[in-house]
Design a protein around this motif. Structure first.
Motif, PDB file in Angstrom:
ATOM      1  N   THR A  39       0.840  -1.201   0.000  1.00  0.00           N
ATOM      2  CA  THR A  39       0.000   0.000   0.000  1.00  0.00           C
ATOM      3  C   THR A  39       0.874   1.251   0.000  1.00  0.00           C
ATOM      4  N   ALA A  40       1.927   1.243   0.811  1.00  0.00           N
ATOM      5  CA  ALA A  40       2.841   2.385   0.856  1.00  0.00           C
ATOM      6  C   ALA A  40       3.471   2.619  -0.517  1.00  0.00           C
ATOM      7  N   LEU A  41       3.836   1.532  -1.204  1.00  0.00           N
ATOM      8  CA  LEU A  41       4.428   1.648  -2.531  1.00  0.00           C
ATOM      9  C   LEU A  41       3.422   2.259  -3.507  1.00  0.00           C
ATOM     10  N   SER A  42       2.152   1.826  -3.427  1.00  0.00           N
ATOM     11  CA  SER A  42       1.184   2.416  -4.372  1.00  0.00           C
ATOM     12  C   SER A  42       0.890   3.879  -4.031  1.00  0.00           C
ATOM     13  N   LEU A  43       1.024   4.271  -2.752  1.00  0.00           N
ATOM     14  CA  LEU A  43       0.865   5.688  -2.400  1.00  0.00           C
ATOM     15  C   LEU A  43       2.030   6.510  -2.969  1.00  0.00           C
ATOM     16  N   ALA A  44       3.216   5.924  -2.940  1.00  0.00           N
ATOM     17  CA  ALA A  44       4.396   6.605  -3.502  1.00  0.00           C
ATOM     18  C   ALA A  44       4.226   6.789  -5.011  1.00  0.00           C
ATOM     19  N   GLU A  45       3.714   5.740  -5.679  1.00  0.00           N
ATOM     20  CA  GLU A  45       3.468   5.838  -7.119  1.00  0.00           C
ATOM     21  C   GLU A  45       2.368   6.860  -7.418  1.00  0.00           C
ATOM     22  N   LEU A  46       1.390   6.890  -6.547  1.00  0.00           N
ATOM     23  CA  LEU A  46       0.295   7.864  -6.692  1.00  0.00           C
ATOM     24  C   LEU A  46       0.838   9.294  -6.604  1.00  0.00           C
ATOM     25  N   ALA A  47       1.742   9.517  -5.663  1.00  0.00           N
ATOM     26  CA  ALA A  47       2.344  10.849  -5.503  1.00  0.00           C
ATOM     27  C   ALA A  47       3.079  11.265  -6.779  1.00  0.00           C
ATOM     28  N   GLN A  49       2.498  10.190  -9.785  1.00  0.00           N
ATOM     29  CA  GLN A  49       1.466  10.410 -10.803  1.00  0.00           C
ATOM     30  C   GLN A  49       0.854  11.814 -10.672  1.00  0.00           C
ATOM     31  N   VAL A  50       0.621  12.231  -9.427  1.00  0.00           N
ATOM     32  CA  VAL A  50       0.062  13.566  -9.170  1.00  0.00           C
ATOM     33  C   VAL A  50       1.021  14.647  -9.674  1.00  0.00           C
ATOM     34  N   ALA A  51       2.300  14.489  -9.332  1.00  0.00           N
ATOM     35  CA  ALA A  51       3.295  15.489  -9.735  1.00  0.00           C
ATOM     36  C   ALA A  51       3.347  15.597 -11.264  1.00  0.00           C
ATOM     37  N   GLU A  52       3.354  14.443 -11.941  1.00  0.00           N
ATOM     38  CA  GLU A  52       3.402  14.438 -13.409  1.00  0.00           C
ATOM     39  C   GLU A  52       2.171  15.106 -14.009  1.00  0.00           C
ATOM     40  N   LYS A  53       1.014  14.758 -13.450  1.00  0.00           N
ATOM     41  CA  LYS A  53      -0.251  15.299 -13.952  1.00  0.00           C
ATOM     42  C   LYS A  53      -0.316  16.819 -13.759  1.00  0.00           C
ATOM     43  N   ALA A  54       0.363  17.315 -12.710  1.00  0.00           N
ATOM     44  CA  ALA A  54       0.373  18.757 -12.447  1.00  0.00           C
ATOM     45  C   ALA A  54       1.558  19.434 -13.144  1.00  0.00           C
ATOM     46  N   ASN A  55       2.232  18.684 -14.024  1.00  0.00           N
ATOM     47  CA  ASN A  55       3.413  19.185 -14.739  1.00  0.00           C
ATOM     48  C   ASN A  55       4.527  19.650 -13.821  1.00  0.00           C
ATOM     49  N   LYS A  56       4.734  18.894 -12.751  1.00  0.00           N
ATOM     50  CA  LYS A  56       5.831  19.193 -11.817  1.00  0.00           C
ATOM     51  C   LYS A  56       6.686  17.941 -11.682  1.00  0.00           C
TER      52      LYS A  56
END
Ligand code: ZN
Length: 315
Positions: A39-47, A49-56
């Motif tokens: 679960t921690a690993l998928s939260l890290a991947e989620l983070a 993904q968020v950065a990429e989606k926000a162009n950061k």
């Protein structure tokens, strides 16, 4: 820039908070069958993904805040217990930090929502506010002097388990008569169903084919037709909700009590009778210490705002 994550039993949501705005909002499924490590690993991947989606890039991210269900030791970044996932003493902050290299902070999800509403939503104008989220139970969070108040080892402010009826209905916590047994959305639905059974002529039957089909809106829909049975259900519900709120206000005396959860969409239909019930029952009058009772403004985003805000406050 900070990433806020709202961890739940079905999914985790996340977004980047920058200049008061949520960006790159993303979501990933969660499962009780996954290990805490997974679960921690998928939260890290989620983070990521968020950065990429926000162009950061992740280099732009200063920290990650996570609102997690259950008992959370926020100082240690640990989920002490989360029954649904069978978690015990999971060092969630350390695990997510391992996969992201970022500072990670964890707090209880209801506290995150309260902090989010206080800073960015309905509590913005106030230094002291309390959020009550009316759902299956009652989630609660207390903000005093602009800061989240969590109690010793962040084990406090569980308002849903303040008893309003001694020897009342049994609660999941083991006691009887807890506030959430009478004032949660589930309690309103239960009261609606009971009333439908005892009153087959009620207009509520037009909005729910059977008592099992009744939901949190049924009583409000029938009320619009002036249905007496629906009014009776709502009066009983308001009395329970009002008793609990008066207790909480007498203890903390915030400037605002903010109501979240699906029922809060009813707005003034809920608030007008609630204020009328609560104000005369306060130990110190509302003339002396004005009290706002209002509905939440951020909906499901409150926890994202709050988790990010919490991480910011801990940097
Ligand atoms: Zn309880």
């Amino acid at each position: 820039m900070i990433i806020g994550i709202d961890l739940g039993g079905m999914s985790a949501k996340a977004a980047l908070l920058a200049q008061g705005q949520l960006k790159g909002k993303s979501r990933v499924a969660t499962s009780a069958s996954a290990s805490a490590e997974q679960t921690a690993l998928s939260l890290a991947e989620l983070a990521l993904q968020v950065a990429e989606k926000a162009n950061k890039s992740m280099d732009d991210v200063q920290a990650i805040g996570i609102g997690a269900p259950g008992v959370v030791n926020s100082a240690g970044g640990e989920v002490v217990s989360w029954t649904n996932f069978g978690w015990k003493n999971v060092p969630l902050a350390a695990l997510v930090r391992k996969y992201t290299g970022k500072n990670v902070f964890v707090l209880n999800d209801a506290n995150a929502a309260a902090l989010g509403e206080a800073r960015y939503g309905a509590g913005k104008r106030f230094s002291d506010s309390i959020l009550l989220t009316l759902g299956t139970g009652i989630g609660s969070g207390v903000i005093l002097n602009g800061k989240l108040f969590e109690g010793f080892r962040s084990a406090g402010t569980e308002m849903g388990h303040v008893v309003i009826r001694q020897d009342g209905e049994r609660c999941t916590c083991g006691r009887r008569g807890c506030f959430e047994r009478y004032a949660s959305a589930s309690a309103l639905i239960r009261m609606t169903r009971d009333k439908m059974v005892s009153d087959p002529a009620s207009a509520m039957w037009r909005y729910a084919a059977s008592p099992d089909d009744a939901d949190g809106r049924t009583v409000f829909l029938a009320l619009k037709e002036g249905d007496a049975a629906a009014r009776e259900v709502l009066e009983g519900y308001i009395a329970a909700l009002g008793e609990g709120i008066a207790n909480i206000v007498n203890a903390f005396r915030p400037q605002a009590v903010i109501l979240g959860g699906g029922i809060s969409a009813e707005g003034e239909t809920l608030l007008v009778p609630l204020r009328k019930y609560v104000y005369p029952r306060l130990y110190v009058s509302a003339e002396y210490a004005p009290l706002e009772i209002c509905c939440a403004a951020l909906g499901n985003d409150a926890g994202l705002y709050g988790a990010a805000e919490y991480a910011f406050s801990r940097l």
